[in-house]
Design a protein around this motif. Structure first.
Motif, PDB file in Angstrom:
ATOM      1  N   GLN A 173       0.808  -1.218   0.000  1.00  0.00           N
ATOM      2  CA  GLN A 173       0.000   0.000   0.000  1.00  0.00           C
ATOM      3  C   GLN A 173       0.844   1.271   0.000  1.00  0.00           C
ATOM      4  O   GLN A 173       0.428   2.297  -0.540  1.00  0.00           O
ATOM      5  CB  GLN A 173      -0.927   0.006   1.226  1.00  0.00           C
ATOM      6  N   LYS A 174       2.004   1.234   0.635  1.00  0.00           N
ATOM      7  CA  LYS A 174       2.925   2.371   0.683  1.00  0.00           C
ATOM      8  C   LYS A 174       4.305   1.869   0.280  1.00  0.00           C
ATOM      9  O   LYS A 174       5.156   1.581   1.122  1.00  0.00           O
ATOM     10  CB  LYS A 174       2.964   2.981   2.080  1.00  0.00           C
ATOM     11  N   PRO A 175       4.557   1.757  -1.036  1.00  0.00           N
ATOM     12  CA  PRO A 175       5.778   1.088  -1.505  1.00  0.00           C
ATOM     13  C   PRO A 175       7.082   1.741  -1.063  1.00  0.00           C
ATOM     14  O   PRO A 175       8.134   1.095  -1.111  1.00  0.00           O
ATOM     15  CB  PRO A 175       5.625   1.137  -3.032  1.00  0.00           C
ATOM     16  N   HIS A 176       7.025   3.013  -0.644  1.00  0.00           N
ATOM     17  CA  HIS A 176       8.257   3.663  -0.189  1.00  0.00           C
ATOM     18  C   HIS A 176       8.657   3.202   1.215  1.00  0.00           C
ATOM     19  O   HIS A 176       9.763   3.498   1.679  1.00  0.00           O
ATOM     20  CB  HIS A 176       8.090   5.182  -0.197  1.00  0.00           C
ATOM     21  N   ILE A 177       7.764   2.458   1.901  1.00  0.00           N
ATOM     22  CA  ILE A 177       8.089   1.880   3.205  1.00  0.00           C
ATOM     23  C   ILE A 177       8.589   0.458   3.000  1.00  0.00           C
ATOM     24  O   ILE A 177       7.896  -0.376   2.417  1.00  0.00           O
ATOM     25  CB  ILE A 177       6.858   1.874   4.139  1.00  0.00           C
ATOM     26  N   CYS A 178       9.800   0.176   3.465  1.00  0.00           N
ATOM     27  CA  CYS A 178      10.412  -1.135   3.270  1.00  0.00           C
ATOM     28  C   CYS A 178      10.897  -1.697   4.600  1.00  0.00           C
ATOM     29  O   CYS A 178      11.281  -0.944   5.500  1.00  0.00           O
ATOM     30  CB  CYS A 178      11.595  -1.050   2.303  1.00  0.00           C
ATOM     31  N   ALA A 179      10.869  -3.006   4.707  1.00  0.00           N
ATOM     32  CA  ALA A 179      11.385  -3.695   5.888  1.00  0.00           C
ATOM     33  C   ALA A 179      12.576  -4.554   5.490  1.00  0.00           C
ATOM     34  O   ALA A 179      12.574  -5.175   4.421  1.00  0.00           O
ATOM     35  CB  ALA A 179      10.305  -4.562   6.522  1.00  0.00           C
ATOM     36  N   THR A 180      13.596  -4.590   6.350  1.00  0.00           N
ATOM     37  CA  THR A 180      14.772  -5.422   6.089  1.00  0.00           C
ATOM     38  C   THR A 180      15.047  -6.330   7.283  1.00  0.00           C
ATOM     39  O   THR A 180      14.860  -5.946   8.436  1.00  0.00           O
ATOM     40  CB  THR A 180      16.037  -4.569   5.845  1.00  0.00           C
ATOM     41  N   TRP A 181      15.453  -7.559   6.960  1.00  0.00           N
ATOM     42  CA  TRP A 181      15.951  -8.504   7.966  1.00  0.00           C
ATOM     43  C   TRP A 181      17.468  -8.509   7.821  1.00  0.00           C
ATOM     44  O   TRP A 181      18.002  -8.854   6.758  1.00  0.00           O
ATOM     45  CB  TRP A 181      15.413  -9.894   7.686  1.00  0.00           C
ATOM     46  N   GLY A 182      18.182  -8.140   8.874  1.00  0.00           N
ATOM     47  CA  GLY A 182      19.637  -8.102   8.805  1.00  0.00           C
ATOM     48  C   GLY A 182      20.289  -9.273   9.507  1.00  0.00           C
ATOM     49  O   GLY A 182      19.709  -9.867  10.424  1.00  0.00           O
ATOM     50  N   ASP A 183      21.503  -9.603   9.100  1.00  0.00           N
ATOM     51  CA  ASP A 183      22.204 -10.710   9.762  1.00  0.00           C
ATOM     52  C   ASP A 183      22.705 -10.304  11.139  1.00  0.00           C
ATOM     53  O   ASP A 183      23.266 -11.118  11.876  1.00  0.00           O
ATOM     54  CB  ASP A 183      23.341 -11.240   8.884  1.00  0.00           C
ATOM     55  N   THR A 184      22.472  -9.056  11.518  1.00  0.00           N
ATOM     56  CA  THR A 184      22.776  -8.607  12.878  1.00  0.00           C
ATOM     57  C   THR A 184      21.690  -9.026  13.867  1.00  0.00           C
ATOM     58  O   THR A 184      21.852  -8.841  15.084  1.00  0.00           O
ATOM     59  CB  THR A 184      22.895  -7.075  12.912  1.00  0.00           C
ATOM     60  N   GLY A 185      20.577  -9.557  13.359  1.00  0.00           N
ATOM     61  CA  GLY A 185      19.469  -9.954  14.220  1.00  0.00           C
ATOM     62  C   GLY A 185      18.407  -8.886  14.386  1.00  0.00           C
ATOM     63  O   GLY A 185      17.464  -9.074  15.164  1.00  0.00           O
ATOM     64  N   HIS A 186      18.515  -7.784  13.653  1.00  0.00           N
ATOM     65  CA  HIS A 186      17.557  -6.690  13.752  1.00  0.00           C
ATOM     66  C   HIS A 186      16.633  -6.659  12.531  1.00  0.00           C
ATOM     67  O   HIS A 186      17.084  -6.878  11.406  1.00  0.00           O
ATOM     68  CB  HIS A 186      18.274  -5.342  13.849  1.00  0.00           C
ATOM     69  N   VAL A 187      15.361  -6.380  12.788  1.00  0.00           N
ATOM     70  CA  VAL A 187      14.414  -6.080  11.716  1.00  0.00           C
ATOM     71  C   VAL A 187      14.199  -4.574  11.733  1.00  0.00           C
ATOM     72  O   VAL A 187      13.906  -3.984  12.789  1.00  0.00           O
ATOM     73  CB  VAL A 187      13.077  -6.812  11.917  1.00  0.00           C
ATOM     74  N   GLN A 188      14.354  -3.937  10.562  1.00  0.00           N
ATOM     75  CA  GLN A 188      14.251  -2.486  10.479  1.00  0.00           C
ATOM     76  C   GLN A 188      13.235  -2.072   9.417  1.00  0.00           C
ATOM     77  O   GLN A 188      13.099  -2.742   8.384  1.00  0.00           O
ATOM     78  CB  GLN A 188      15.620  -1.875  10.150  1.00  0.00           C
ATOM     79  N   VAL A 189      12.551  -0.978   9.679  1.00  0.00           N
ATOM     80  CA  VAL A 189      11.612  -0.404   8.722  1.00  0.00           C
ATOM     81  C   VAL A 189      12.162   0.941   8.276  1.00  0.00           C
ATOM     82  O   VAL A 189      12.607   1.751   9.097  1.00  0.00           O
ATOM     83  CB  VAL A 189      10.206  -0.240   9.340  1.00  0.00           C
ATOM     84  N   TRP A 190      12.112   1.169   6.957  1.00  0.00           N
ATOM     85  CA  TRP A 190      12.724   2.352   6.351  1.00  0.00           C
ATOM     86  C   TRP A 190      11.697   3.126   5.544  1.00  0.00           C
ATOM     87  O   TRP A 190      10.856   2.532   4.868  1.00  0.00           O
ATOM     88  CB  TRP A 190      13.859   1.947   5.407  1.00  0.00           C
ATOM     89  N   ASP A 191      11.797   4.445   5.603  1.00  0.00           N
ATOM     90  CA  ASP A 191      11.027   5.314   4.718  1.00  0.00           C
ATOM     91  C   ASP A 191      11.976   5.801   3.623  1.00  0.00           C
ATOM     92  O   ASP A 191      12.855   6.640   3.864  1.00  0.00           O
ATOM     93  CB  ASP A 191      10.453   6.501   5.493  1.00  0.00           C
ATOM     94  N   LEU A 192      11.811   5.265   2.425  1.00  0.00           N
ATOM     95  CA  LEU A 192      12.729   5.557   1.320  1.00  0.00           C
ATOM     96  C   LEU A 192      12.121   6.521   0.310  1.00  0.00           C
ATOM     97  O   LEU A 192      12.568   6.599  -0.838  1.00  0.00           O
ATOM     98  CB  LEU A 192      13.121   4.248   0.623  1.00  0.00           C
TER      99      LEU A 192
END
Length: 479
Positions: A173-192
Motif C-alpha cells: 500500500q505504501k511502496p516507499h516503506i520497506c522492511a529489512t531482515w539483517g544478519d545482525t538480528g535486527h528487523v528495520q523499517v525504512w522510509d525511502l
C-alpha cells in the motif's frame, strides 16, 4: 541446513552481464538426429558453452548494483496498473551481501528504457524453412545489441545498512516503506520516499559516473531487536496497511501492528515450529491469517485472533521447506519449495490430504517460488541448480496433440518423455539464483537475483492476458 542455501558468497559481482546471440560463418552440422539438451542432466564438453535463442525472449538483459544481493523487491509505481508497451521502467529495492559489514547498503534503483519486442505469432512459412525470416530476425537482434538507444538506464541511490541484508520487502500500500531482515538480528523499517522521488525526477539521462557510488546515511523509522537470532522470513499484509510479521531462526514469529507514527511489535511470539522459520506469507483474502514454513518440513497456518499456536500444520516436504507463495487468485492454494529440489502445491480445502501436485524437476534446493500476479495457474521457481523455470499447472499431457505436433516438426528434436508438460520455460545464465519476482504491473516480466547480478527477462511464450479483477486488486502508490 538452511544457511547453506540462503547465504550469498560475499564476493563483488562483475559488471552487468551482456547476453548476445552468437553466430558463425562456418556452422557445424550435426551428423546424427537432433537431441534436446537437458539442464542438470546433460553435461557440456570441454570448450562448449550454451547460447540462448533470441526468439525465446521479448526482452533479456542483465544488470548489477555492486555487491551480490540475496534479496530484492519490486516497488509498485504510478506509471500504470497494467503496462504492455515498450519501453518499460521499473523501480526496485535490494539488499547487499558485502565483504565487510560496514560496506552494506540498500540499493534503491530505477531501470528505465527497457526496450524490447512484442513478437507476433510465428507464421507457417517460418516452420516450413523460411530462411529469410531467420536472417532478418538475427539482423534485428544484432542491431538492437549495438544500438545505444536500446540500452537500459540504471539510476540508483545507496542507503547505508548495518550488516548484510537477508531479506527486503516493500509494502504493497505504501511502496516507499520497506522492511529489512539483517544478519545482525535486527528487523528495520525504512522510509525511502526521498530516494524514490529523486529517482523519479532523474528522467532518462544517464547518471554521472560517481553519483551512484555515494552511500547515504539514513536512519530507519523503526528497529526491532526482540528476535533472539537472525532470520529471513518477513511479509507485509496485502490487506491491512502496515501490518507485518517477521520470523527468525529460533522458531519465533512476531506480529507488528501499525500505530499513527510507528509500530507496536508483540513481544510474545507465535511459536509452533520445531526449527527455523524460513518464510512467511499473509493470506491474500483473510486479513488475520498468515502462513509460515520451516526447516522442520511443515507449513503452518495461523490466525492472529486465535492465540499463538498454529490452526493447521501440514507435513509439506521430507526436507527443509525454504519458501512458500500464496496464490492471490485461488486463495486455497499454497506453493512450497524444498531443500531437496522439489516443489509442491497444497490445497487448504483438504486438510487430511492437501497435496495437489508435486514436481521433482530441479536437481538442487529451491531458493524462491512465486505465483504469477496475472495468471492463476502460473508460477516461477529458482533453484541452486542455476535454473529459473516457469510453469503452467493447468496444462496436461495430450498424446494426440503431441503426435500431431511431432508430425509437423519432423526435423526438430523431440522433447524427453519425462519432461513435465507443465514446464513452459527454462532460463539459465545466472549463477546460484537466490530470488525472483514477477512485476505486478508489467505482465510477463520477471526479475531475478543471483551471485553474479540481476536479470530482467520477458519470455516470448508467456501470455499477457489480465484477469478482469486485476486492476481492482493492485495498489498504486509512490513513486
Amino acid at each position: 541446513m538452511p544457511r547453506n542455501i540462503k547465504k550469498v558468497r560475499k564476493a563483488k559481482s562483475n559488471k552487468a552481464k551482456k547476453f548476445e546471440a552468437s553466430s558463425s560463418s562456418n556452422p557445424v552440422v550435426a551428423s546424427g538426429p537432433a537431441k534436446v539438451w537437458q539442464p542438470g542432466v546433460d553435461a557440456l564438453e570441454d570448450g562448449e558453452e550454451l547460447q540462448f535463442d533470441p526468439e525465446a525472449y521479448n526482452y533479456l538483459r542483465g544488470f548489477s548494483i555492486g555487491w551480490s544481493c540475496l534479496s530484492f523487491d519490486v516497488v509498485r509505481d504510478q506509471l500504470g496498473l497494467v503496462r504492455s508497451e515498450f519501453p518499460h521502467t521499473f523501480y526496485g529495492v535490494a539488499g547487499t551481501q558485502a565483504e565487510k559489514a560496514s560496506w552494506n547498503y540498500i540499493g534503491v534503483f530505477k531501470l528505465s528504457n527497457i526496450s524490447g519486442k512484442k513478437r507476433e505469432p510465428i507464421p507457417a512459412s517460418a516452420v516450413d524453412g523460411d530462411t529469410d525470416m531467420d536472417s532478418d530476425s538475427s539482423s534485428d537482434e544484432e542491431d538492437e545489441e549495438i544500438n545505444e538507444d536500446t540500452k537500459p538506464i540504471l539510476h540508483m541511490k545507496k542507503v547505508a545498512h548495518a550488516g548484510c541484508v537477508n531479506r527486503i520487502r516493500s509494502m504493497t500500500q505504501k511502496p516507499h516503506i520497506c522492511a529489512t531482515w539483517g544478519d545482525t538480528g535486527h528487523v528495520q523499517v525504512w522510509d525511502l520516499s526521498s530516494f524514490l522521488n529523486s529517482l523519479a525526477e532523474s528522467g532518462s539521462a544517464t547518471p554521472a559516473p560517481k553519483e551512484d557510488d555515494i552511500i547515504h546515511k539514513h536512519l530507519p523509522v523503526k528497529v526491532f531487536s526482540g528476535h533472539q537470532k537472525e532470520g529471513y522470513a518477513i511479509d507485509w499484509s496485502p490487506l491491512v496497511t502496515g501490518r507485518l510479521v517477521s520470523g527468525d531462526c529460533n522458531k519465533c514469529i512476531h506480529l507488528w501492528e501499525p500505530t499513527p507514527n510507528s509500530w507496536n511489535v508483540d513481544a510474545n511470539p507465535f511459536v509452533g515450529h520445531s526449527a527455523s522459520v524460513e518464510d512467511l506469507q499473509w493470506s491474500p483474502m483473510e486479513a488475520d491469517v498468515f502462513a509460515s514454513c520451516s526447516v522442520d518440513g511443515t507449513i503452518a497456518i495461523w490466525d492472529i485472533r486465535k492465540g499463538k499456536k498454529p490452526c493447521i500444520s501440514i507435513n509439506a516436504h521430507k526436507d527443509d521447506v525454504n519458501v512458500i507463495s500464496w496464490n492471490r487468485f485461488a486463495s486455497n492454494m499454497i506453493a512450497s519449495g524444498s531443500d531437496d529440489g522439489s516443489f509442491s502445491v497444497h490445497d487448504l480445502r483438504s486438510i487430511e490430504d492437501p497435496l495437489a501436485a508435486n514436481f521433482k524437476y530441479h536437481k538442487k534446493a529451491i531458493t524462491s517460488i512465486e505465483w504469477s500476479p496475472h495468471e492463476a495457474s502460473s508460477l516461477a521457481v529458482t533453484s541452486e541448480d542455476h535454473q529459473l523455470t516457469i510453469w503452467d499447472l493447468s496444462l496436461e499431457k495430450d498424446a494426440e496433440e503431441e503426435a500431431e505436433f511431432r508430425e509437423k516438426m519432423k526435423e526438430q528434436a523431440n522433447a524427453p518423455e519425462d519432461l513435465p508438460p507443465q514446464l513452459l520455460f527454462i532460463h539459465q545464465g545466472q549463477r546460484d539464483l537466490k530470488e525472483l519476482h514477477w512485476h505486478p504491473q508489467i505482465p510477463s516480466m520477471i526479475i531475478s537475483t543471483a551471485v553474479d547480478g540481476f536479470n530482467v527477462l520477458m519470455p516470448s511464450n508467456i501470455g499477457t492476458t489480465i484477469p478482469g479483477n486485476t486492476d481492482a486488486a493492485m495498489a498504486s502508490a509512490e513513486p
